[in-house]
Design an enzyme around this catalytic site. Structure first.
Site, PDB file in Angstrom:
ATOM      1  N   ASN A 122       0.838  -1.204   0.000  1.00  0.00           N
ATOM      2  CA  ASN A 122       0.000   0.000   0.000  1.00  0.00           C
ATOM      3  C   ASN A 122       0.866   1.245   0.000  1.00  0.00           C
ATOM      4  OD1 ASN A 122       0.290  -0.350   3.091  1.00  0.00           O
ATOM      5  ND2 ASN A 122      -1.034  -2.059   2.437  1.00  0.00           N
ATOM      6  N   THR A 137      -8.080  -0.989  -0.807  1.00  0.00           N
ATOM      7  CA  THR A 137      -7.864  -2.405  -0.520  1.00  0.00           C
ATOM      8  C   THR A 137      -8.275  -3.233  -1.745  1.00  0.00           C
ATOM      9  OG1 THR A 137      -8.282  -4.147   1.103  1.00  0.00           O
ATOM     10  CG2 THR A 137     -10.177  -2.809   0.491  1.00  0.00           C
ATOM     11  N   SER A 167      -6.630  -1.661   4.417  1.00  0.00           N
ATOM     12  CA  SER A 167      -6.783  -1.968   5.841  1.00  0.00           C
ATOM     13  C   SER A 167      -5.488  -1.719   6.606  1.00  0.00           C
ATOM     14  CB  SER A 167      -7.215  -3.421   6.018  1.00  0.00           C
ATOM     15  OG  SER A 167      -6.228  -4.275   5.475  1.00  0.00           O
ATOM     16  N   GLU A 168      -4.372  -1.543   5.883  1.00  0.00           N
ATOM     17  CA  GLU A 168      -3.089  -1.337   6.556  1.00  0.00           C
ATOM     18  C   GLU A 168      -2.736   0.141   6.690  1.00  0.00           C
ATOM     19  OE1 GLU A 168      -0.222  -3.882   4.670  1.00  0.00           O
ATOM     20  OE2 GLU A 168      -0.783  -5.566   5.937  1.00  0.00           O
ATOM     21  N   HIS A 187       4.522   0.688   1.626  1.00  0.00           N
ATOM     22  CA  HIS A 187       4.663  -0.618   2.274  1.00  0.00           C
ATOM     23  C   HIS A 187       4.605  -1.687   1.195  1.00  0.00           C
ATOM     24  CE1 HIS A 187       3.956  -4.263   4.394  1.00  0.00           C
ATOM     25  NE2 HIS A 187       2.715  -4.361   3.975  1.00  0.00           N
ATOM     26  N   HIS A 250       6.915 -10.335   7.444  1.00  0.00           N
ATOM     27  CA  HIS A 250       5.906  -9.633   6.656  1.00  0.00           C
ATOM     28  C   HIS A 250       6.511  -8.911   5.445  1.00  0.00           C
ATOM     29  CE1 HIS A 250       2.159  -6.804   6.819  1.00  0.00           C
ATOM     30  NE2 HIS A 250       2.561  -7.040   5.590  1.00  0.00           N
TER      31      HIS A 250
HETATM   32 ZN   LIG Z   1       1.738  -6.155   3.874  1.00  0.00          ZN
END
Ligand SMILES: [Zn+2]
Length: 368
Positions: A122, A137, A167-168, A187, A250
Site C-alpha cells: 500500500n 484495498t 486496511s493497513e 509498504h 511480513h
Molecule cells: Zn503487507
C-alpha cells in the site's frame, strides 16, 4: 429514550465489528458501542455508526466530541485528539490529482519489481494536516488508477473516494503522527529485504555507499497481525531515526518526502539485500568501507536531511558505524536501537538448550 440519554451496547468480546453489528446496535437504540482496544471496525460499519451518530468507546474510556465515530478504527491506546475535521476538498486539488497519478506510477513500479503480490502493499501521501491520500484495498498495484485512490483522516476514517481504503493504513498513519517530516509511505513485500525480515536480522553496514546514504540503518519491528492497531504501533520505536523498517515475518515500510522517494528506498534496500545474498555465495569475505569513509557518507546524508540512528552520539558505542565483525556474515542481529531481538536468536539460550538436551540424552544412554 429521552434526548441526551446514553445507551451503551457492550461488544468488548469481539475482535471485529462489522456492518451487521452496527445495524444491530442501531436497532437496539444504542448511542454508544463499547469495543475492546484491539477491535477492528470495518470501514462500512464505521461509516454507518458515524452516520447514525453512534459513538464508539474504546476500552471503556469514552471518546469525546462530535467526531467520536472516528475513534472506531483508530489504533488502540490513541487518545482522542482535537484535530480539525478532514477537509474533503483536498481530494480534488491539482496537487491531489498529481499525487494520485504518482501513487499509480509507483504502484506499477512496485509490481514490475515483484515487490508486491496479489493485492499486497500500500502507498500513501499526507496531503494536509489531517488528510492522507492512500491506495484502496483489494486492488493490484499494477491496476491502480487515479479514480481508485481514497482520502482518509489521521484516524483512518475515509472521507472521500469510492473504493474502501487499505486496511493497513494505520501503519502509515502512526508514522505520519510520529514523524512530521514523513509525507509519504510505501509498504511492500520485496523478496530479498523480506528474507531478512523473516529472520529478524538486518544487513550489515559499511559496504555500499548508496545504501549508507539513502537508507543506512534499517530497523526490525516485532511481528503482529497485519491490519491491527498493535501491528501499526510496532514501528513507533524506530521510525524517527530510520526511514526503512523491516516488518518481522511480513515485509518493509519506507517513509520519505515524496511517494517516489519512498519507493526509491524500497528499491535501494532490496537491491542491497539481494547483492549481499549474491556476494555470500562467492565464498570469499566481503570487503568493507573504513569507519572514516563511512563517516564521510554519513556527513553527506546529514546534508540531505535523511535520518540515521548513528547520528545520535549515545548510540555510537552500541551501533557501530561499520558493524560487520565477521566479514563473511551478511546478516546480523539488530542492536537495541535498531530493533527487537527474537528470542530464538539468543545464541546463549540456544547453547544452553543444546547442552541440557545433550546431557539428558547422555544420561539416558548411560543408564541403559
Ligand atoms: Zn503487507
Amino acid at each position: 429514550m429521552r434526548k441526551g440519554e446514553v445507551k451503551q451496547i457492550e461488544l468488548t468480546g469481539q475482535n471485529v465489528l462489522v456492518m451487521r453489528d452496527a445495524q444491530s446496535a442501531l436497532a437496539a437504540g444504542a448511542t454508544q458501542v463499547l469495543v475492546c482496544e484491539r477491535c477492528i471496525i470495518t470501514p462500512s460499519a464505521c461509516d454507518f455508526l458515524r452516520q447514525n451518530e453512534i459513538e464508539i468507546v474504546i476500552g471503556g474510556a469514552a471518546a469525546n466530541g462530535s467526531s467520536a465515530a472516528a475513534a472506531s478504527s483508530r489504533p488502540s491506546g490513541t487518545a482522542q485528539t482535537s484535530r480539525s475535521p478532514a477537509n474533503p476538498k483536498l481530494f480534488t486539488t491539482p496537487e491531489a490529482e498529481a499525487v494520485k497519478k504518482e501513487i499509480c506510477a509507483v504502484g506499477r513500479k512496485l509490481w514490475h519489481r515483484s515487490f508486491v503480490d496479489g493485492n499486497g502493499g500500500n502507498i500513501s501521501y499526507r496531503i494536509g494536516p489531517n488528510e492522507v491520500l492512500c491506495s484502496p484495498t483489494l486492488v493490484s498495484k499494477f491496476d491502480l488508477t487515479p479514480e481508485d485512490i481514497c482520502l482518509v483522516d489521521l484516524d483512518g476514517v475515509q472521507v472521500a473516494g469510492t473504493k474502501p481504503r487499505t486496511s493497513e493504513i494505520f501503519l502509515h498513519l502512526e508514522i505520519y503522527k510520529a514523524v512530521p517530516e514523513a509525507k509519504a509511505c510505501v509498504h511492500c513485500h520485496p523478496p530479498h529485504a523480506t528474507a531478512y525480515a523473516i529472520t529478524g536480522r538486518v544487513p550489515p553496514n559499511g559496504i555500499i555507499p548508496e545504501f549508507e546514504v539513502f537508507v543506512g540503518k534499517v530497523a526490525v519491528s516485532p511481528y503482529e497481525t497485519p491490519g491491527t492497531a498493535a501491528f501499526a504501533k510496532t514501528v513507533l520505536p524506530y521510525v524517527r531515526d530510520h526511514n526503512t523498517v523491516l516488518l518481522s515475518n511480513h515485509g518493509i515500510i519506507c517513509w520519505a518526502d515524496t511517494v517516489t522517494h519512498a519507493e526509491w528506498y524500497a528499491e535501494v534496500v532490496d537491491t542491497y539485500c539481494h547483492t549481499l545474498i549474491l556476494a555470500s555465495q562467492l565464498g570469499v569475505p566481503i570487503s568493507q568501507i573504513s569507519e572514516r569513509q563511512t563517516s564521510d557518507l554519513l556527513a553527506i546524508k546529514k546534508t540531505l536531511g535523511l535520518p540515521d540512528s548513528r547520528f545520535d552520539p549515545s548510540t555510537m558505542k552500541e551501533c557501530q558505524l561499520s558493524d560487520m565483525e565477521d566479514p563473511s556474515a551478511i546478516a546480523r542481529l539488530p542492536c537495541v536501537r535498531d530493533g527487537f531481538r527474537p528470542a530464538s536468536a539468543d545464541n546463549a539460550e540456544v547453547d544452553s538448550l543444546i547442552k541440557s538436551v545433550t546431557d539428558a540424552v547422555m544420561r539416558a544412554i548411560n543408564e541403559t
